[in-house]
Design a protein around this motif. Structure first.
Motif, short mmCIF file in Angstrom:
data_model
loop_
_atom_site.label_atom_id
_atom_site.label_comp_id
_atom_site.label_asym_id
_atom_site.label_seq_id
_atom_site.Cartn_x
_atom_site.Cartn_y
_atom_site.Cartn_z
N LEU A 86 4.38 30.29 61.85
CA LEU A 86 5.12 30.34 63.11
C LEU A 86 5.93 29.05 63.18
N MET A 87 7.26 29.16 63.11
CA MET A 87 8.09 27.97 62.90
C MET A 87 9.31 27.96 63.81
N ASP A 88 9.53 26.80 64.43
CA ASP A 88 10.72 26.60 65.25
C ASP A 88 11.93 26.44 64.32
N ILE A 89 13.08 26.91 64.75
CA ILE A 89 14.29 26.73 63.95
C ILE A 89 14.83 25.31 64.08
N GLY A 90 14.85 24.77 65.30
CA GLY A 90 15.49 23.48 65.54
C GLY A 90 14.59 22.30 65.22
N LEU A 91 14.15 22.20 63.97
CA LEU A 91 13.29 21.10 63.54
C LEU A 91 14.13 19.91 63.08
N PRO A 92 13.62 18.69 63.21
CA PRO A 92 14.35 17.53 62.69
C PRO A 92 14.36 17.54 61.17
N GLY A 93 15.42 17.04 60.57
CA GLY A 93 15.51 17.07 59.10
C GLY A 93 15.82 18.47 58.62
N LEU A 94 14.95 19.02 57.81
CA LEU A 94 15.12 20.38 57.30
C LEU A 94 14.83 21.37 58.42
N ASP A 95 15.81 22.22 58.76
CA ASP A 95 15.57 23.14 59.88
C ASP A 95 14.80 24.38 59.41
N GLY A 96 14.40 25.20 60.39
CA GLY A 96 13.57 26.34 60.09
C GLY A 96 14.23 27.38 59.22
N LEU A 97 15.54 27.57 59.37
CA LEU A 97 16.25 28.56 58.55
C LEU A 97 16.23 28.16 57.08
N ASP A 98 16.57 26.91 56.79
CA ASP A 98 16.59 26.47 55.41
C ASP A 98 15.18 26.42 54.83
N ALA A 99 14.21 26.06 55.66
CA ALA A 99 12.82 26.05 55.19
C ALA A 99 12.36 27.44 54.82
N CYS A 100 12.77 28.45 55.60
CA CYS A 100 12.41 29.83 55.29
C CYS A 100 13.05 30.26 53.98
N ARG A 101 14.30 29.90 53.78
CA ARG A 101 14.98 30.24 52.52
C ARG A 101 14.27 29.62 51.33
N ARG A 102 13.85 28.36 51.47
CA ARG A 102 13.15 27.69 50.37
C ARG A 102 11.79 28.32 50.11
#
Length: 263
Positions: free
Chosen positions: A79-95
């Motif tokens: 369960l992850m927020d999109i607006g995270l500092p540094g690497l955001d949730g969208l890019d983290a999901c892609r990775r």
């Protein structure tokens, strides 16, 4: 930042919730959730609430920490927020998806634009929850994702696909290992549902697969999802794969039955 859609008394204390049986796995181990949220007050509230519902919750504030931990301990859901500092949730999901991690991911955000929701799903998220939301909706969506993906063995719920398989679909390559479609060096990570549907079609070329079968392999543990979910996923796949989505060449409709993959 508003979390609860309910107004008035604390929604946790005044709600009635269904049985917690679905918060444990077959071996009575509680489902393990990763909660990635940089708002500490919100993180504490969600962690406490989910813990009361029977989940084991590991909290963190940065996506980078989540990506490191996920390689060491696999959670049952993120369960992850999109607006995270540094690497955001969208890019983290892609990775996550590019790294072969297939656990369900729910993105939580204050954004409410359709383009953000679509982008989140295209990055590999399985669900998208916009703030403000009710506790009942959060719990229902988490449980639905766990029913859909946990304990089902192969991702597509049916025949297994070679993890090293690469299948050409026109100008695209369907790469099972990264759960993605690739074209000219660009990659689109598939959601769990899209991957399950495409894998089932690719495993059975030239065979007409019913919409009911595609619903079964993509939502094996969920009884409240309709056949329209299959149709919506097919539309998204066609927009990526087909030169003319309105006149599909590779994923064709079998009227009154379902769909067929034509290599």
């Amino acid at each position: 930042m508003t979390l609860w859609a309910d107004q008035g008394a604390d929604p946790i204390s005044r709600m009635r919730f269904p049985s917690q049986r679905s918060t444990t796995m077959d071996n009575d181990r509680p489902y393990h959730l990763y909660l990635v949220e940089d708002d500490l007050a919100l993180q504490d509230m969600l962690s406490s609430y989910l813990g009361k519902q029977g989940f084991a919750v590991t909290t963190m504030t940065k996506a980078e920490e989540m990506l490191q931990r996920v390689s060491e301990t696999r959670p049952d859901l993120i369960l992850m927020d999109i607006g995270l500092p540094g690497l955001d949730g969208l890019d983290a999901c892609r990775r996550l998806r590019a790294g072969g991690h297939d656990m369900p991911v729910m993105l939580v955000t204050a954004r409410n634009d359709e383009i953000d929701r679509v982008l989140g799903l295209e990055m590999g998220a399985d669900d998208y929850l916009s703030k403000p939301f009710s506790t009942r909706e959060l719990l229902a969506r988490v449980r639905a994702l766990l029913r859909r993906t946990a304990r089902q063995g192969p991702v597509n719920g049916g025949s297994t696909i070679d993890p090293d398989a690469t299948v050409r679909i026109g100008e695209h390559s369907f790469v099972a290992a990264s759960r993605s479609l690739q074209r000219h060096g660009e990659m689109r990570i598939l959601s769990t549902v899209e991957y399950a549907i495409l894998a089932e079609l690719v495993l059975n070329p030239h065979a007409a697969i019913t919409r009911e079968r595609l619903l079964q392999v993509s939502h094996p543990k969920t009884g409240d999802v309709t056949l329209r979910s299959v149709d919506a996923s097919i539309v998204r796949l066609r927009k990526t794969l087909e030169p003319e989505p309105s006149r599909p060449r590779y994923i064709q409709t079998v009227r009154g039955h379902g769909y067929v993959f034509v290599p």
